[in-house]
Motif scaffolding. Sequence first.
Motif, PDB file in Angstrom:
ATOM      1  N   ALA A  97       0.833  -1.206   0.000  1.00 34.62           N
ATOM      2  CA  ALA A  97       0.000   0.000   0.000  1.00 34.62           C
ATOM      3  C   ALA A  97       0.868   1.258   0.000  1.00 34.62           C
ATOM      4  O   ALA A  97       0.581   2.234  -0.717  1.00 34.62           O
ATOM      5  CB  ALA A  97      -0.923  -0.009   1.213  1.00 34.62           C
ATOM      6  N   GLY A  98       1.939   1.236   0.803  1.00 35.42           N
ATOM      7  CA  GLY A  98       2.828   2.397   0.862  1.00 35.42           C
ATOM      8  C   GLY A  98       3.525   2.651  -0.450  1.00 35.42           C
ATOM      9  O   GLY A  98       3.668   3.807  -0.880  1.00 35.42           O
ATOM     10  N   TRP A  99       3.966   1.595  -1.121  1.00 38.82           N
ATOM     11  CA  TRP A  99       4.612   1.768  -2.423  1.00 38.82           C
ATOM     12  C   TRP A  99       3.623   2.281  -3.463  1.00 38.82           C
ATOM     13  O   TRP A  99       4.008   2.992  -4.394  1.00 38.82           O
ATOM     14  CB  TRP A  99       5.246   0.447  -2.868  1.00 38.82           C
ATOM     15  N   GLY A 100       2.351   1.928  -3.307  1.00 39.39           N
ATOM     16  CA  GLY A 100       1.335   2.481  -4.197  1.00 39.39           C
ATOM     17  C   GLY A 100       1.183   3.981  -4.013  1.00 39.39           C
ATOM     18  O   GLY A 100       1.048   4.741  -4.982  1.00 39.39           O
ATOM     19  N   VAL A 101       1.216   4.427  -2.753  1.00 36.06           N
ATOM     20  CA  VAL A 101       1.169   5.867  -2.460  1.00 36.06           C
ATOM     21  C   VAL A 101       2.380   6.563  -3.071  1.00 36.06           C
ATOM     22  O   VAL A 101       2.269   7.654  -3.651  1.00 36.06           O
ATOM     23  CB  VAL A 101       1.126   6.096  -0.929  1.00 36.06           C
ATOM     24  N   TYR A 102       3.539   5.924  -2.974  1.00 41.58           N
ATOM     25  CA  TYR A 102       4.770   6.484  -3.540  1.00 41.58           C
ATOM     26  C   TYR A 102       4.626   6.704  -5.047  1.00 41.58           C
ATOM     27  O   TYR A 102       4.955   7.773  -5.573  1.00 41.58           O
ATOM     28  CB  TYR A 102       5.925   5.530  -3.246  1.00 41.58           C
ATOM     29  N   GLY A 103       4.158   5.670  -5.758  1.00 47.92           N
ATOM     30  CA  GLY A 103       4.009   5.783  -7.209  1.00 47.92           C
ATOM     31  C   GLY A 103       3.059   6.895  -7.604  1.00 47.92           C
ATOM     32  O   GLY A 103       3.333   7.664  -8.533  1.00 47.92           O
ATOM     33  N   PHE A 117       2.304   9.565  -5.860  1.00 44.09           N
ATOM     34  CA  PHE A 117       2.922  10.852  -5.546  1.00 44.09           C
ATOM     35  C   PHE A 117       3.892  11.285  -6.641  1.00 44.09           C
ATOM     36  O   PHE A 117       3.896  12.448  -7.077  1.00 44.09           O
ATOM     37  CB  PHE A 117       3.644  10.759  -4.203  1.00 44.09           C
ATOM     38  N   TYR A 118       4.730  10.364  -7.106  1.00 46.52           N
ATOM     39  CA  TYR A 118       5.732  10.718  -8.107  1.00 46.52           C
ATOM     40  C   TYR A 118       5.086  11.119  -9.433  1.00 46.52           C
ATOM     41  O   TYR A 118       5.537  12.059 -10.106  1.00 46.52           O
ATOM     42  CB  TYR A 118       6.717   9.563  -8.302  1.00 46.52           C
ATOM     43  N   ILE A 119       4.034  10.418  -9.817  1.00 50.93           N
ATOM     44  CA  ILE A 119       3.335  10.796 -11.052  1.00 50.93           C
ATOM     45  C   ILE A 119       2.725  12.188 -10.908  1.00 50.93           C
ATOM     46  O   ILE A 119       2.856  13.044 -11.801  1.00 50.93           O
ATOM     47  CB  ILE A 119       2.232   9.775 -11.386  1.00 50.93           C
ATOM     48  N   LEU A 120       2.062  12.421  -9.786  1.00 51.98           N
ATOM     49  CA  LEU A 120       1.405  13.715  -9.575  1.00 51.98           C
ATOM     50  C   LEU A 120       2.413  14.853  -9.477  1.00 51.98           C
ATOM     51  O   LEU A 120       2.186  15.943 -10.018  1.00 51.98           O
ATOM     52  CB  LEU A 120       0.549  13.656  -8.308  1.00 51.98           C
ATOM     53  N   LEU A 121       3.537  14.623  -8.794  1.00 55.23           N
ATOM     54  CA  LEU A 121       4.536  15.684  -8.670  1.00 55.23           C
ATOM     55  C   LEU A 121       5.180  15.978 -10.019  1.00 55.23           C
ATOM     56  O   LEU A 121       5.467  17.135 -10.345  1.00 55.23           O
ATOM     57  CB  LEU A 121       5.607  15.279  -7.658  1.00 55.23           C
ATOM     58  N   GLY A 122       5.401  14.942 -10.826  1.00 56.05           N
ATOM     59  CA  GLY A 122       5.979  15.158 -12.148  1.00 56.05           C
ATOM     60  C   GLY A 122       5.073  15.951 -13.065  1.00 56.05           C
ATOM     61  O   GLY A 122       5.536  16.733 -13.903  1.00 56.05           O
ATOM     62  N   MET A 123       3.756  15.766 -12.913  1.00 55.16           N
ATOM     63  CA  MET A 123       2.789  16.457 -13.772  1.00 55.16           C
ATOM     64  C   MET A 123       2.392  17.825 -13.220  1.00 55.16           C
ATOM     65  O   MET A 123       1.889  18.663 -13.965  1.00 55.16           O
ATOM     66  CB  MET A 123       1.532  15.593 -13.927  1.00 55.16           C
ATOM     67  N   ASN A 124       2.601  18.043 -11.938  1.00 54.41           N
ATOM     68  CA  ASN A 124       2.127  19.264 -11.288  1.00 54.41           C
ATOM     69  C   ASN A 124       2.825  20.523 -11.802  1.00 54.41           C
ATOM     70  O   ASN A 124       4.025  20.518 -12.079  1.00 54.41           O
ATOM     71  CB  ASN A 124       2.343  19.152  -9.775  1.00 54.41           C
ATOM     72  N   TYR A 176       3.042  12.344   0.615  1.00 58.12           N
ATOM     73  CA  TYR A 176       4.296  11.590   0.557  1.00 58.12           C
ATOM     74  C   TYR A 176       4.704  11.085   1.944  1.00 58.12           C
ATOM     75  O   TYR A 176       5.285  10.014   2.084  1.00 58.12           O
ATOM     76  CB  TYR A 176       5.394  12.476  -0.024  1.00 58.12           C
ATOM     77  N   GLY A 177       4.387  11.848   2.973  1.00 58.76           N
ATOM     78  CA  GLY A 177       4.692  11.422   4.332  1.00 58.76           C
ATOM     79  C   GLY A 177       3.985  10.128   4.714  1.00 58.76           C
ATOM     80  O   GLY A 177       4.495   9.348   5.524  1.00 58.76           O
ATOM     81  N   LEU A 178       2.808   9.872   4.124  1.00 63.60           N
ATOM     82  CA  LEU A 178       2.094   8.623   4.391  1.00 63.60           C
ATOM     83  C   LEU A 178       2.859   7.422   3.853  1.00 63.60           C
ATOM     84  O   LEU A 178       2.862   6.343   4.459  1.00 63.60           O
ATOM     85  CB  LEU A 178       0.696   8.668   3.763  1.00 63.60           C
ATOM     86  N   PHE A 179       3.495   7.596   2.698  1.00 62.50           N
ATOM     87  CA  PHE A 179       4.339   6.522   2.169  1.00 62.50           C
ATOM     88  C   PHE A 179       5.440   6.172   3.155  1.00 62.50           C
ATOM     89  O   PHE A 179       5.690   4.995   3.454  1.00 62.50           O
ATOM     90  CB  PHE A 179       4.939   6.939   0.816  1.00 62.50           C
ATOM     91  N   MET A 180       6.111   7.178   3.688  1.00 62.48           N
ATOM     92  CA  MET A 180       7.197   6.945   4.630  1.00 62.48           C
ATOM     93  C   MET A 180       6.679   6.260   5.891  1.00 62.48           C
ATOM     94  O   MET A 180       7.287   5.316   6.397  1.00 62.48           O
ATOM     95  CB  MET A 180       7.882   8.279   4.969  1.00 62.48           C
ATOM     96  N   LEU A 204       9.406  15.087 -15.814  1.00 66.13           N
ATOM     97  CA  LEU A 204       8.334  14.099 -15.829  1.00 66.13           C
ATOM     98  C   LEU A 204       8.856  12.710 -16.166  1.00 66.13           C
ATOM     99  O   LEU A 204       8.419  11.710 -15.579  1.00 66.13           O
ATOM    100  CB  LEU A 204       7.242  14.509 -16.816  1.00 66.13           C
ATOM    101  N   ALA A 205       9.800  12.611 -17.099  1.00 70.03           N
ATOM    102  CA  ALA A 205      10.365  11.311 -17.463  1.00 70.03           C
ATOM    103  C   ALA A 205      11.019  10.645 -16.257  1.00 70.03           C
ATOM    104  O   ALA A 205      10.875   9.429 -16.043  1.00 70.03           O
ATOM    105  CB  ALA A 205      11.384  11.481 -18.584  1.00 70.03           C
ATOM    106  N   ALA A 206      11.719  11.423 -15.448  1.00 67.36           N
ATOM    107  CA  ALA A 206      12.366  10.873 -14.258  1.00 67.36           C
ATOM    108  C   ALA A 206      11.337  10.398 -13.240  1.00 67.36           C
ATOM    109  O   ALA A 206      11.472   9.316 -12.650  1.00 67.36           O
ATOM    110  CB  ALA A 206      13.276  11.936 -13.634  1.00 67.36           C
ATOM    111  N   PHE A 207      10.282  11.173 -13.031  1.00 68.81           N
ATOM    112  CA  PHE A 207       9.274  10.808 -12.050  1.00 68.81           C
ATOM    113  C   PHE A 207       8.458   9.590 -12.494  1.00 68.81           C
ATOM    114  O   PHE A 207       8.087   8.750 -11.669  1.00 68.81           O
ATOM    115  CB  PHE A 207       8.363  12.006 -11.765  1.00 68.81           C
TER     116      PHE A 207
END
Length: 396
Positions: A279-285, A287-294, A307-311, A363-366
């Motif tokens: 579940a935490g890794w799902g939150v991570y993924g 977050f990264y997609i949203l931050l890359g697109m934001n 992102y803190g929930l992932f941690m 975005l490619a990196a995220f």
Amino acid sequence: MFASLRELPRTVWLLGLVSFANDATSELIYPLVPIYLASVLMAGPRALGIIEGICEATSSILKLLSGVLSDRRRSSKPWVVGGYALAAIARPLLALAASWPVVLALRFADRVGKGLRSSPRDALLARSVQPGKRGLVFGFHRAMDNAGAVVGPLIAAGLLAAELPLRTIFLWTALGGALTVVLALAIREPASDDPAPPAADAWKLHQLPAPFKRYLVVLALFTLGNSSNMFLLLRARELGLAEYQVPLLWALVSLSAAIFSTPLSALSDKLGRSRLIVAGWGVYGAFYILLGMNREVLLLWPLFAFYGLFMAATEGAEKALAADLVDRQTLGTAYGWFNLTTGLTLLPASVIFGQLWQAIDPLAAFVFSASCAGSAALLLHFWVDTERGARSTGSA
């Protein structure tokens, strides 16, 4: 849960206080390093990736060595004290850095200290309680660690708002480092109840249980997409976040993690480690997609709290699962391999992320990082046999 926390051994509480003091000091400068590199030393994402990758990889090699030796000598405190002392010396010296290679050298010394202390400390935590409480213990430890990571950036933001030079802020870390070492010296290591130290070849990977080795493969895949968090702060700065707000944004991440680390990790004692990690890794993924697109600065605040929930969901549960999959007398060695795997993968992770960012676009990196997280989550769920860990927890 609060009654369970009060019953935790003195060793667990002291290690929590040590981590609080250390992280308050470490995170005071952590969000400032990207700013220092970019605005003072004129170095870009590629230099940041090289610095963080090399430092974390070196730290991880030492985590294996210190873990193995602490098992053989059945003593963890000297490694813990020495590791924190080295970091306490290195951090204030950043004020003297005149180029990014000097920053690399000092970050290297800081991470060497982390390499010396991390595996023995984690083994000491795991040995302090029965298996059925490991999630609670590691969650509490991470909560204290993240609480310190809230205090540090808040102090940094205040000092930046007061217009203190970055070099002066770095010098102030000497006080926090001294307090950390004093607290570490107060730890009383419990006597080992293991009948004998592990065999001379017990540190070799092929001697460890098969589920643990598969778990390491999955962790390596996830970490390949988990580059330095400094890239997240660099992204926030690129989107227009004010310089003094960068430490506040990272404090928000740590606050979110500090609040939820203990209850979520303790939940893994009942529901299972792998479910919480997936579940935490799902939150991570996500977050990264949203931050890359934001593209909106205001959206950074809820995103970083997310992102803190992932941690919170993963940091304690990942370490508790590692302990569940091995025998008690090889805990230090297991954490050495755990930390070596994740740390060595950070070198290509940070370099790849920095290259994708600079050669293509952020975005490619995220997206690459999110893909690694999703793949690792599937493998953990379908490939790693965590039944050994469930039996170990249930037998407590």
